[in-house]
Design a protein around this motif. Structure first.
Motif, mmCIF file in Angstrom:
data_model
loop_
_atom_site.group_PDB
_atom_site.id
_atom_site.type_symbol
_atom_site.label_atom_id
_atom_site.label_comp_id
_atom_site.label_asym_id
_atom_site.label_seq_id
_atom_site.Cartn_x
_atom_site.Cartn_y
_atom_site.Cartn_z
ATOM 1 N N UNK A 37 0.834 -1.215 0.000
ATOM 2 C CA UNK A 37 0.000 0.000 0.000
ATOM 3 C C UNK A 37 0.860 1.252 0.000
ATOM 4 N N UNK A 38 1.957 1.185 0.759
ATOM 5 C CA UNK A 38 2.801 2.373 0.902
ATOM 6 C C UNK A 38 3.486 2.758 -0.408
ATOM 7 N N UNK A 39 3.615 1.833 -1.334
ATOM 8 C CA UNK A 39 4.250 2.195 -2.616
ATOM 9 C C UNK A 39 3.348 3.103 -3.437
ATOM 10 N N UNK A 40 2.036 3.082 -3.138
ATOM 11 C CA UNK A 40 1.100 3.891 -3.919
ATOM 12 C C UNK A 40 0.675 3.200 -5.204
ATOM 13 N N UNK A 41 1.276 2.098 -5.535
ATOM 14 C CA UNK A 41 0.858 1.390 -6.747
ATOM 15 C C UNK A 41 -0.167 0.328 -6.362
ATOM 16 N N UNK A 42 -1.345 0.336 -6.982
ATOM 17 C CA UNK A 42 -2.334 -0.692 -6.637
ATOM 18 C C UNK A 42 -1.839 -2.071 -7.059
ATOM 19 N N UNK A 43 -1.691 -2.955 -6.078
ATOM 20 C CA UNK A 43 -1.284 -4.328 -6.392
ATOM 21 C C UNK A 43 -2.191 -5.292 -5.641
ATOM 22 N N UNK A 44 -2.729 -6.244 -6.354
ATOM 23 C CA UNK A 44 -3.519 -7.293 -5.703
ATOM 24 C C UNK A 44 -2.554 -8.120 -4.856
ATOM 25 N N UNK A 45 -2.991 -8.454 -3.628
ATOM 26 C CA UNK A 45 -2.107 -9.175 -2.706
ATOM 27 C C UNK A 45 -2.700 -10.552 -2.418
ATOM 28 N N UNK A 46 -2.009 -11.571 -2.893
ATOM 29 C CA UNK A 46 -2.449 -12.953 -2.709
ATOM 30 C C UNK A 46 -1.554 -13.631 -1.675
ATOM 31 N N UNK A 47 -2.140 -14.088 -0.594
ATOM 32 C CA UNK A 47 -1.366 -14.620 0.528
ATOM 33 C C UNK A 47 -1.485 -16.143 0.612
ATOM 34 N N UNK A 48 -0.378 -16.814 0.808
ATOM 35 C CA UNK A 48 -0.445 -18.267 1.017
ATOM 36 C C UNK A 48 -0.415 -18.613 2.501
ATOM 37 N N UNK A 49 -0.525 -17.634 3.338
ATOM 38 C CA UNK A 49 -0.374 -17.786 4.784
ATOM 39 C C UNK A 49 -1.198 -18.931 5.385
ATOM 40 N N UNK A 50 -2.526 -19.000 5.110
ATOM 41 C CA UNK A 50 -3.309 -20.035 5.799
ATOM 42 C C UNK A 50 -2.791 -21.461 5.607
ATOM 43 N N UNK A 51 -2.256 -21.749 4.421
ATOM 44 C CA UNK A 51 -1.766 -23.111 4.159
ATOM 45 C C UNK A 51 -0.707 -23.513 5.179
ATOM 46 N N UNK A 52 0.079 -22.534 5.606
ATOM 47 C CA UNK A 52 1.246 -22.847 6.436
ATOM 48 C C UNK A 52 0.920 -22.904 7.918
ATOM 49 N N UNK A 53 -0.286 -22.498 8.276
ATOM 50 C CA UNK A 53 -0.622 -22.501 9.701
ATOM 51 C C UNK A 53 -1.861 -23.332 9.989
ATOM 52 N N UNK A 54 -2.153 -24.302 9.132
ATOM 53 C CA UNK A 54 -3.201 -25.254 9.465
ATOM 54 C C UNK A 54 -4.545 -25.000 8.821
ATOM 55 N N UNK A 55 -4.682 -23.926 8.079
ATOM 56 C CA UNK A 55 -5.857 -23.648 7.231
ATOM 57 C C UNK A 55 -7.144 -23.265 7.959
ATOM 58 N N UNK A 56 -7.260 -23.521 9.246
ATOM 59 C CA UNK A 56 -8.548 -23.303 9.940
ATOM 60 C C UNK A 56 -8.378 -22.459 11.204
ATOM 61 N N UNK A 57 -9.468 -21.824 11.646
ATOM 62 C CA UNK A 57 -9.436 -21.156 12.946
ATOM 63 C C UNK A 57 -9.209 -22.203 14.056
ATOM 64 N N UNK A 58 -8.614 -21.899 15.174
ATOM 65 C CA UNK A 58 -8.185 -20.537 15.565
ATOM 66 C C UNK A 58 -6.814 -20.145 14.997
ATOM 67 N N UNK A 59 -6.081 -21.103 14.427
ATOM 68 C CA UNK A 59 -4.751 -20.733 13.917
ATOM 69 C C UNK A 59 -4.860 -19.687 12.812
ATOM 70 N N UNK A 60 -5.894 -19.832 11.968
ATOM 71 C CA UNK A 60 -6.075 -18.866 10.895
ATOM 72 C C UNK A 60 -7.195 -17.898 11.275
ATOM 73 N N UNK A 61 -6.882 -16.628 11.227
ATOM 74 C CA UNK A 61 -7.875 -15.595 11.517
ATOM 75 C C UNK A 61 -8.370 -15.044 10.177
ATOM 76 N N UNK A 62 -9.518 -15.562 9.720
ATOM 77 C CA UNK A 62 -10.000 -15.177 8.393
ATOM 78 C C UNK A 62 -10.444 -13.713 8.321
ATOM 79 N N UNK A 63 -10.817 -13.154 9.469
ATOM 80 C CA UNK A 63 -11.185 -11.733 9.446
ATOM 81 C C UNK A 63 -9.952 -10.887 9.166
ATOM 82 N N UNK A 64 -8.867 -11.212 9.865
ATOM 83 C CA UNK A 64 -7.623 -10.476 9.631
ATOM 84 C C UNK A 64 -7.150 -10.659 8.189
ATOM 85 N N UNK A 65 -7.230 -11.899 7.719
ATOM 86 C CA UNK A 65 -6.802 -12.155 6.331
ATOM 87 C C UNK A 65 -7.556 -11.262 5.355
#
Ligand code: GLA
Length: 447
Positions: free
Chosen positions: A186-214
């Motif tokens: 965001x700070x670069x000012x250039x609109x870039x779609x952000x695709x995160x692989x984060x959930x895969x690495x922390x078990x995919x489900x709550x509570x480890x994955x916070x889908x609201x934050x994602x």
């Protein structure tokens, strides 16, 4: 894909969240409908041998070829707009200023020139990086101290989309790194779609994955394992997504999408029926439609599935509500449903059988439709059925490992996919919306 997770206490991790710099919302007008495009990984993997395999190796030529196909074969007008580089594009070393750089032999013109080319074809460029010490295939990773530099490098190059993988990092680094990258982009000012692989690495489900934050920091996220070129792999992913629909379905909406991974249609592992099944179910799921196939050699049957305008229209429905599985019958027939704008909906009947076409008996009221009369369009059959009263018995013939997909509208709703010009108008509308978003995002001033 399998990253190292360390046994750090969950409470400790959660408490760290409060120390994070306030993350800017990703609600920046991007990805209001699921992103569509093409990505190298599933089909072309980490083929870096351009001497032996010049047509298929990860090189600027491959991405130019795919941009040409997207621009010339009708894909771009349907919404397939991102050309996404995956792993294995980098040089093994950063440049003297500490910036990522492409492999000089395979990307001799550099990424900025490639982005210019992709933009000149009316498309957008995506790139891959990894929150960790190395990418999954061992190229330089983006450790916490490199995040701002790498985000700025991508912006300077004119990148429009970042897939941020998570190999070779621990849970704490991921917890800090994904929000920081969101902020840095965001700070670069250039609109870039952000695709995160984060959930895969922390078990995919709550509570480890916070889908609201994602949803606040990423436009889309990979929830689960990588897709491979087979019906088994597709079903494995499908099962996970619908078994856990109560957790993940509410997380999706405009600007925030679950990503069950690439479309493998056009490759070697799916029959025509199975290809339709992927297109139908990915549309029900409001999943990104990111193809990974050789667009230079696509057969007409696969092309017709991927270019099915009504399926795309369902996928891109502006309401942005992810669909759900309604029923799993003993007969191995399953029914899926997604609500669409204007009281319309999409229904998919999937057969998990392996014998012969199965005749499934039901009615719209059994599927939860309100009393009344409906118009039904058979998405892959390409025809309109006779008007249906909700209580009227219906029989649907579903091929083994195949689908029947219906677009359903109240009887008084006109026009619909059954009208000659409706579909074309829908496509035109989507193209217009994209152009307006493009203008609003200010991208044109940077190009
Ligand atoms: C992981 C990702 C894949 C792909 C590879 C590249 O496995 O999940 O989609 O990006 O890394 O190495």
């Amino acid at each position: 894909m399998i990253g190292s997770t360390v046994p750090v206490s969950l409470l400790f991790l959660l408490s760290l969240l409060f120390l994070l710099p306030r993350v800017q919302s990703n609600d920046n007008g991007l990805a209001r409908t699921p992103p569509m495009g093409w990505m190298a990984w599933e089909r072309f993997r980490c083929d870096t041998d351009c001497k032996d395999d010049p047509q298929n190796c990860i090189s600027e030529a491959l991405f130019r070829d795919m941009a040409d196909r997207l621009a010339e074969d009708g894909w771009r007008e349907l919404g397939y707009e991102y050309v996404i580089i995956d792993d294995c594009w980098m040089s093994k070393a950063r440049d003297p200023e500490g910036r990522l750089q492409p492999d000089p032999d395979r990307f001799p013109s550099g990424i900025r020139r490639l982005a210019d080319y992709v933009h000149s074809r009316g498309l957008k460029l995506g790139i891959y990086a990894d929150m960790g010490r190395y990418t999954c295939m061992g190229f330089p990773g983006t450790t916490l101290d490199r995040i701002r530099t790498d985000a700025q490098t991508f912006a300077d190059w004119g990148v429009d989309y970042l897939k941020f993988d998570g190999c070779n990092s621990n849970a704490l680094e991921q917890l800090l790194g994904y929000p920081l990258m969101s902020k840095a982009l965001n700070a670069t000012g250039r609109p870039m779609v952000f695709s995160c692989s984060w959930p895969v690495y922390v078990g995919s489900l709550p509570p480890e994955v916070n889908y609201t934050l994602l949803g606040e920091i990423c436009h889309l996220w990979r929830n689960y394992y990588d897709i491979q070129d087979s019906w088994d792999s597709l079903q494995f992913i499908l099962d996970w997504f619908f078994t856990h629909q109560d957790f993940i379905q509410p997380a999706a909406g405009p600007g925030r999408w679950n990503d069950p991974d690439m479309l493998i249609i056009g490759n070697f592992g799916l029959s025509l029926d199975q290809s339709r099944a992927q297109m139908a179910l990915w549309s029900i799921m409001a999943a990104p439609l990111i193809m990974s196939t050789d667009l230079r050699q696509l057969d007409n049957a696969a092309r017709a599935v991927l270019q099915n305008k009504v399926a795309i229209n369902i996928n891109q429905d502006p309401l942005g509500v992810q669909g759900r599985r309604l029923l799993q019958e003993k007969s191995k027939i399953e029914v899926y449903w997604r609500p669409l704008v204007d009281s319309c909906s999409a229904v998919v009947f999937l057969s998990r059988r392996s014998d012969m076409p199965y005749i499934y008996h039901t009615s719209l009221s059994k599927l939860g439709f309100d009393k009344g009369s409906y118009q039904v369009y058979d998405v892959f059959g390409g025809s309109r059925l006779k008007p249906l009263n909700s209580t009227e018995p219906i029989r649907v013939s579903i091929n083994p490992s195949g689908v029947v997909m219906w677009y359903i509208a109240p009887a008084n709703r006109n026009p619909g996919p059954w009208d000659r010009d409706w579909v074309q108008n829908q496509v035109q509308k989507q193209v217009q919306n994209r152009i307006q978003n493009w203008d609003r995002s200010g991208l044109h001033t940077l190009l």
